[in-house]
Design an enzyme around this catalytic site. Sequence first.
Site, PDB file in Angstrom:
ATOM      1  CE1 TYR A  41       4.287  16.376   8.525  1.00 54.73           C
ATOM      2  CE2 TYR A  41       3.748  16.939  10.862  1.00 54.73           C
ATOM      3  CZ  TYR A  41       3.890  15.969   9.914  1.00 54.73           C
ATOM      4  OH  TYR A  41       3.540  14.703  10.106  1.00 54.73           O
ATOM      5  N   GLY A  51      12.880  11.295   1.992  1.00 59.26           N
ATOM      6  CA  GLY A  51      11.747  11.981   1.017  1.00 59.26           C
ATOM      7  C   GLY A  51      10.621  11.432   0.768  1.00 59.26           C
TER       8      GLY A  51
END
Length: 168
Positions: free
Chosen positions: A140, A104
């Site tokens: 993304y 993350g």
Amino acid sequence: MKTFIETSLPNFKLRFADTGDVSLILGFIRELAEYEKMLPEVVATEDVLKESLFDRKMAEVIIGEYQEEPVAFALFFHNFSTFLGRPGIYLEDLYVKPKMRGNGMGKIILSYLAKLAIDRKCGRLEWWCLDWNQPSIKFYKKLGAVPMDDWTVYRVADEALYKLASDL
């Protein structure tokens, strides 16, 4: 004394780079270039980075540290949208060391840059991604990023740049 930005990930903090980080930044750039199979294209030196990043302030760098060890970086600068009449943030490089991927950290860095864009009254946050880099493209898109398929990037560099400049 370095000022750290706390994140939601335990033991992961962000900070803005300073002149003492030039060697670290160049190391990250080389690691990224190796991953992108472009290492021979890296001609940046510590002196060039120091001048560009800290003397001339042409770009900014965020360092991500996990348990006080640098493991990620993002290099970005402001651009400008004439249509929006506002600046934007252009992310030139985002790199997380391979052993730290999937935790993350990349998302946290992008989240911080999004917050920075809002705080600085920017209209957008954007970047390029190599077409073959499917893991990054998938990541993304999951964040809500949209590819700009109607646009083609053009570049003038090396001899062509000098030739164009001489046509004045």
